[in-house]
Design an enzyme around this catalytic site. Structure first.
Site, PDB file in Angstrom:
ATOM      1  N   GLU B  51      -5.556 -20.695  -4.729  1.00  0.00           N
ATOM      2  CA  GLU B  51      -4.531 -20.217  -3.803  1.00  0.00           C
ATOM      3  C   GLU B  51      -3.253 -21.045  -3.905  1.00  0.00           C
ATOM      4  O   GLU B  51      -2.197 -20.622  -3.483  1.00  0.00           O
ATOM      5  CB  GLU B  51      -5.044 -20.127  -2.366  1.00  0.00           C
ATOM      6  CG  GLU B  51      -5.243 -21.444  -1.670  1.00  0.00           C
ATOM      7  CD  GLU B  51      -5.893 -21.279  -0.288  1.00  0.00           C
ATOM      8  OE1 GLU B  51      -6.238 -20.169   0.118  1.00  0.00           O
ATOM      9  OE2 GLU B  51      -6.065 -22.313   0.373  1.00  0.00           O
ATOM     10  N   SER B  52      -3.351 -22.212  -4.529  1.00  0.00           N
ATOM     11  CA  SER B  52      -2.165 -23.031  -4.766  1.00  0.00           C
ATOM     12  C   SER B  52      -1.231 -22.400  -5.792  1.00  0.00           C
ATOM     13  O   SER B  52      -0.094 -22.841  -5.934  1.00  0.00           O
ATOM     14  CB  SER B  52      -2.603 -24.404  -5.263  1.00  0.00           C
ATOM     15  OG  SER B  52      -3.442 -24.280  -6.396  1.00  0.00           O
TER      16      SER B  52
END
Lengths: 301, 257, 301, 257
Positions: B51-52
């Site tokens: 998700e980064s």
């Protein structure tokens, strides 16, 4: 026009008591030096917005700077809870902390709506979650095309956004590589922007690779040359994440006294980030990154 | 007892759930190890997304956080988080998301927000992060959690991330696709009944009985007629986990079974 | 898994009669080689979507491939009108062309809504323009926060998007520098994506600079190695815009006969782009770009 | 007649409208020349943005299109078009936008879509491109157009880009900020009355009379009491235009006055 100044001056000029502030950076490039200076200057009644409050907001909360927090995930990543945050929410120590809770997607959309001067943005997210029940900020809109109802989040427009980056020129044209997070959207949403960088470079370095610029000087109030300004988080190509410190934070912050001792020693007790690096000693050099350069590309015509 | 830990068994079982070509939203710990194991064993075409914003990662060390710099170096793409959520997740490109939490209930709803009342919590947990949107928007969700009455109550204190909500067709009625597919615990594996959407025990880890399960879950859980024993990790899987993925035993060695 | 194939195969497999197609690239990287192959394969009843139809859609319209056009600015940039487009709209030659007209901002938002799987996106644009009067696709939504009414545009989800780029690996992980246009948004909005590139590179080149990747292999159907595939438009670091050709197009396209002669000679009369480059002769080399390399950055940790 | 062309006069006049520090949305032709002239004369802190996504451009040759590669090389930033419109224009960062068109009317509304009926056009023009959003969302708009009854009708056939619409407060009532500030033609310069929002002649180019203006405009245009003569370009301005900005005379030499 050069906007280069010290962190002390940047915070003194652009961060006020009661402001809604954002210090972004998703695990990468978290502007800890700016956070420490805010604590040193004893700002108060701040609203802190950030996807992951992380250690940086745990410290601001412990120092009594915060009145309210807007967030989506409040933990010490890979370690456990944020103890100062939990004390504030569960026991009101050192003072009560209002919370305004979203999800990562919701926070990103809130910044993007603010950056786009829109009152809201819609999403297909949120049916079924209890978050929309406890947070009246989530509202619904009916699509004028498909007759579906979609959840919306409202724009977030901070007073000040602080970001850390690999490099900028003196006017604040700022370049980042590695994880982007939501820095661009938060900066455009914000009334004022403070950029701290590992390196202040000549504009010709920026101009040699314009696709890397994520924040234009036009929206930047101050540029601070602050090497190692993101420690204990990391800078791609600069230095690694100090995982040991993230682990140690659990013990440091578990009791108010320990946390206070940390702030006394590492924040109040030091004048600036240069003193912090000096105090770190050899650890500083252990974290420095290896070289793994990209293939350069041709911008000629 | 065989030479593997329960955590290694969970990693091995989760890895088998991944198909070659799957685009997988990866979390830290068991999910990360499972995805990397599948990538090395049977799914070289699997694409890892964090998700980064790191896509197609090839970490050369065990990532400690979802934003570890080792996820960026050598990855196929690094994208803004706005794109992660809009263009990958909401667009429907994510085949599998991994989730955990403090509580998972009978219909696969997950709580990672509070124990007790939201306004006066007994325990304040970290909150959703990206979990709510992964639960809502990934095609399939795999949940890992400890097996106990506390962690598997009949109803969660707070729905952070929607599973099948009240069961039946409620999730579809609200316009959500997908849903939880599998729950992997330290005692067994559960799937969801296609009609009632209730968790059903489908596999017991070696040494665990149905009785143990029933003592460690918050409702009278149904048991699949074709209940099996969870296949143990192969020697090759154990070798990869220990020698390549987590050589320092950061995530797994401490929970030796 | 390699997706590398010839343009002939890519168009044959992924573009069908009646499709809604997009060939994006804002002045930069316009996929002319793909356009010529569609003409050669005599696709028909296409809906053509693109901000600036440019010469590429003027050619498709003249060749009788198009039934409908979705656009925001139909001119020959810096030169004058698009004659084939005007003949189709004003006189129905060679066949009538339905038009669905937006603005640049509107088209960008339509692609972004499609790429985000949303039914629409809102904007503060459009009060007062007659475009909302003639195009019923513009609709209003009331903000649930501020009680303002905002205009919206609906999602656009093409069947196929074609883009040209500097480089991609065999799986379609595609990198672009210089002007980005809306290629990323159009590609994510699309069911199928054909990428043509100046260079098919080893994945390690892509992986040396992951922040440059704008389209991931996960959404790409075909990768075509097509040097000079954007001529007469340009490729930053590759070759300059052929402004002479844009000027000459005005005369070539002014009458149907001249345009037909061009298509016979340069499209139908050639098997592929390699033959087109050969036929260009020395002009090809005159357009090649000078070297102006960026400063490389460090991705190590 | 003085040694400058009408186009050079227009470029010089438009350049004077730009302040140091302005963020300017630039088009090709007169606007591009005016912005580059201002940058060299009195506004070194001016920031040029093209709708193609190039920001802080330093073109080393005259750009032929708004997406010329010379706008990218050495620029401060290149951004996706989504950002140009959302983060720069809609956010309110653009101080000045330049627009032209086939028709401009009494209230500064611009037509670049059709002459005649939209469904059965006499002449089909290119359409809005980015003009509508620039007119709606930039803080100030400067318009350049030829001065004739055909190009300056009382009412445009089609409002592509909103000016003050029907005049008075109509633009504000619809929620739009800014609006057209100046119209520069080959005969004179117009501003907008702060109350009625009607175009008012404020400056005559050398050699042009009010009578000529009235013969070449579609309504009985008001004339400012303090009407002046448009100041001619200085020798330095002419030198910059001819030697540095358009040495091949691509945009200007053909229209020698």
């Amino acid at each position: 026009m050069s906007k280069v100044m010290s962190m002390q001056e940047a915070i003194a000029r652009f961060v006020r008591d009661g402001d809604l502030i954002v210090m972004e950076g998703f695990t990468h490039l978290i502007p800890f030096a700016a956070g420490h200076e805010i604590i040193r200057q004893r700002r108060k009644d701040l609203t802190l917005a950030r996807l992951t409050p992380d250690l940086i907001y745990d410290q601001l909360i412990a120092a009594g700077c915060a009145r309210r927090m807007i967030f989506s995930w409040a933990g010490n990543p890979g370690v456990g809870p944020l103890h100062a945050f939990r004390r504030a929410v569960e026991k009101g120590q050192p003072r009560p902390l209002e919370i305004d809770e979203w999800t990562h997607f919701g926070m990103v959309l809130r910044f993007m709506a603010g950056a786009s001067n829109l009152p809201f943005l819609p999403t297909r997210n949120y049916p079924g979650t209890d978050l929309t029940r406890v947070n009246p900020g989530f509202k619904k809109v009916r699509s004028p095309y498909t007759d579906e109802e979609l959840w919306c989040v409202p724009a977030l427009n901070p007073d000040v956004t602080m970001v850390h980056a690999q490099r900028a020129d003196a006017e604040g044209n700022t370049q980042v590589w590695g994880l982007y997070g939501v820095q661009k959207e938060a900066a455009f949403a914000s009334r004022r922007v403070i950029v701290s960088v590992e390196e202040v470079v000549d504009a010709k370095v920026i101009r040699s690779d314009p696709n890397r610029t994520i924040i234009p000087g036009a929206i930047v109030s101050a540029v601070v040359h602050e090497p190692f300004g993101a420690h204990p988080s990391f800078v791609q190509g600069g230095y690694d994440r100090d995982n040991d410190f993230y682990l140690r934070w659990d013990a440091i912050s578990r009791e108010e006294a320990g946390l206070k001792a940390y702030l006394d020693e590492w924040v109040y007790g030091l004048p600036d980030r240069a003193a912090y690096i000096k105090k770190m000693g050899a650890r500083h050099r252990e974290l420095l990154a290896d070289r793994q350069m990209c293939e350069p590309v041709n911008y000629g015509f | 007892m065989a030479d593997y830990t329960t955590s290694e068994l969970m990693v091995s079982r989760a890895a088998k759930e991944l198909k070659n070509g799957d685009v997988v939203f990866v979390g830290i710990g068991v999910p990360s190890l499972a995805v990397n194991l599948a990538y090395r064993m049977h799914a070289p075409g699997l694409c890892m997304i964090y998700e980064s914003g790191a896509v197609g990662c090839v970490p050369t060390r065990l990532p400690i956080s979802i934003g570890d710099p080792c996820l960026v170096t050598g990855s196929l793409a690094v994208v803004p988080m706005l794109d992660v959520f809009n263009l990958y997740l909401q667009r429907g490109l994510i085949d599998v998301g991994f989730l955990g939490g403090a509580q998972v209930d009978r219909f696969g709803n997950i709580n990672s927000t509070v124990i007790g009342d939201y306004r006066k919590p007994k325990v304040r947990l970290p909150g959703s992060g990206g979990a709510c949107e992964i639960a809502a928007l990934a095609k399939r969700v795999v949940i890992t959690i400890a097996n106990s009455k506390r962690t598997l109550p009949e109803k969660v204190d707070f729905i952070t991330s929607p599973g099948y909500l009240g069961g039946g067709r409620e999730r579809e009625r609200l316009g959500l696709r997908g849903g939880p597919e599998l729950v992997i615990t330290d005692m067994g594996v559960y799937r969801f009944d296609p009609e009632t959407r209730e968790m059903v025990l489908v596999s017991l880890h070696p040494g665990i009985t149905v009785g143990t399960i029933k003592e460690n879950i918050g409702w009278d859980v149904k048991v699949a007629p074709d209940l099996i024993e969870t296949p143990p990790p192969s020697p090759e899987e154990i070798r990869i986990i220990r020698d390549e993925l987590d050589p320092q035993g950061i995530f797994l060695r401490s929970k030796a079974g």
